[in-house]
Enzyme design. Structure first.
Site, PDB file in Angstrom:
ATOM      1  CG  ASP A 198      -2.112  -1.055   1.070  1.00  0.00           C
ATOM      2  OD1 ASP A 198      -1.953  -2.088   0.278  1.00  0.00           O
ATOM      3  OD2 ASP A 198      -2.997  -0.907   1.953  1.00  0.00           O
ATOM      4  NE  ARG A 258      -2.507   2.477  13.376  1.00  0.00           N
ATOM      5  CZ  ARG A 258      -1.648   1.691  13.231  1.00  0.00           C
ATOM      6  NH1 ARG A 258      -0.576   1.387  13.436  1.00  0.00           N
ATOM      7  NH2 ARG A 258      -2.283   0.774  12.056  1.00  0.00           N
ATOM      8  CG  ASP A 271      -5.560   2.664  11.972  1.00  0.00           C
ATOM      9  OD1 ASP A 271      -5.724   2.779  13.078  1.00  0.00           O
ATOM     10  OD2 ASP A 271      -4.927   1.485  11.371  1.00  0.00           O
ATOM     11  CB  SER A 322      -5.543  -6.640   6.788  1.00  0.00           C
ATOM     12  OG  SER A 322      -4.855  -5.473   7.088  1.00  0.00           O
TER      13      SER A 322
END
Length: 403
Positions: free
Chosen positions: A16, A96, A125, A179
């Site tokens: 990605d 995060r 996210d 994932s």
């Protein structure tokens, strides 16, 4: 948003963000600065620099944030005993804000006028990264390619990568069909067969923990020492926050502790199903609550428990840098001043059991709680008036109802 001149990208080197790096260059003709965080994900990061260099990136940051992550984010969260929706220990959520913080620092230090990330437009996210960035850099410009481009499938990403000459290494074992997100606190798994909430994943999904059925047949005892609410030693061996968590992860993994299969409510309004492994965190939470049971006053403990869901939701939804989270943290940390002592736990077949706790700051008084002769420490006759006064409103209400 005006066309950016220089963009700081949160970059993992995977499919990605490798596509995003080239896409930013192609779409905006801008210079890109990459930032990769080592927060204990256990992956080799040697491939990150050459991949970024291949596409002309001159400023490449690969930062070891493992200690800061556990010390300044994980441990403060565990002082609150934070759990989202009754089960989730917030392993992805708590990482995060640190990544956002460092990304903003790098962006400002290198003269960037925008930041970018690889979070999708359907997940949490994107919210966490961007709320963190705005709290620290109010003028931040954010580029979220998943909300702009039409590369909305793995096949399209792979086609773009092939056309752009982006090398995508295939794992020798074929890779995971899920994932995954990993850090020093946990691993999460989403996608694949997990998108059917009735489907049961086989044991191959788990990476950190032994199948509890195959875990050692003999229980293991571990002692954790706390100072002001933070774990500072395991089995008498002092360590840094990251070192402590690493030891607990190994112990928990060995005994199959910390597996979770959860359907959760995302902040954006979608229900999602994920599996999580948090071996060390599961042990740490049990131990912290045990030492608090000795050291916290009843009303302190109950008020903390009432605030915890709000605190956990703030972290899950991305409000780590909000004034209300800071306010709650100050209150929580004030309760931890006397949370000192040792907890003994029993680890066995996926479970953690309390086996003992002691503290020089204990509020436990054996002369009050004993079933034997308390030598006058507690006058049991006092309980009669206490009960009658507390029952007054109940008796008054019952009389009214009888009328």
């Amino acid at each position: 948003m005006s066309k950016p001149r220089k963009v700081a990208l949160a970059y993992s080197g995977g499919l990605d963000t490798s596509v995003i790096l080239k896409w930013l260059q192609d779409t905006y003709q801008c210079e890109v600065v990459t930032f990769t965080a080592d927060i204990g994900q256990g992956e080799e990061l040697d491939h990150v620099r050459p991949k970024a260099q291949q596409f002309g990136v001159k400023e490449i940051f690969i930062d070891d944030l493992r200690e800061e992550f556990v010390r300044d984010f994980v441990f403060p969260m565990f002082r609150a005993n934070a759990i989202y929706e009754g089960e989730y220990l917030l392993g992805t959520s708590i990482a995060r804000p640190l990544i956002a913080k460092r990304l903003v620092e790098i962006a400002r230090a290198t003269g960037c006028d925008a930041i970018s990330h690889g979070a999708t437009g359907k997940g949490n996210d994107q919210v966490r990264f961007e709320l963190g960035a705005y709290a620290l850099w109010p003028e931040a410009k954010v580029i979220a390619p998943w909300r702009e481009w039409d590369l909305n499938s793995r096949e399209k990403l792979l086609a773009y990568a092939a056309e752009a000459g982006i090398p995508i290494a295939k794992k020798k074992d074929g890779g995971s069909p899920y994932s995954m997100d990993a850090n020093a606190l946990h691993i999460s798994y989403e996608g694949g067969g997990l998108e059917d909430p009735w489907w049961t994943p086989d044991d191959s999904i788990w990476r950190l923990t032994t199948n509890p059925e195959e875990a050692p047949n003999e229980a293991e005892y571990v002692t954790i020492e706390f100072d002001k609410g933070d774990a500072v030693a395991v089995n008498g061996v002092k360590g840094t926050p990251y070192e402590i968590l690493e030891v607990l992860n190994k112990l928990g993994g060995k005994h199959g502790i910390g597996r979770l299969d959860l359907v959760e409510n995302r902040y954006v309004g979608i229900k999602s199903r994920g599996c999580y492994e948090t071996p060390g965190g599961t042990i740490l939470l049990k131990a912290h609550r045990a030492i608090e049971s000795l050291c916290l006053d009843r009303e302190q403990a109950h008020l903390k428990d009432e605030m915890m869901p709000r605190y956990a939701k703030l972290i899950y939804n991305g409000y780590w840098f909000s004034p209300e989270r800071r306010m709650l943290q100050a209150l929580i940390d004030d309760t931890q001043v006397r949370v000192n002592g040792e907890v003994k736990l029993k680890l066995y077949k996926g479970a953690v059991y309390n086996a003992g706790r002691r503290s020089k700051d204990t509020l436990f008084d054996a002369t009050l709680s004993t079933f034997e002769d308390d030598r006058g420490a507690y006058n049991q006759k006092d309980a009669e008036g206490f009960i009658r006064l507390n029952g007054l409103r109940l008796r008054t209400g019952a009389k009214r109802d009888a009328r």
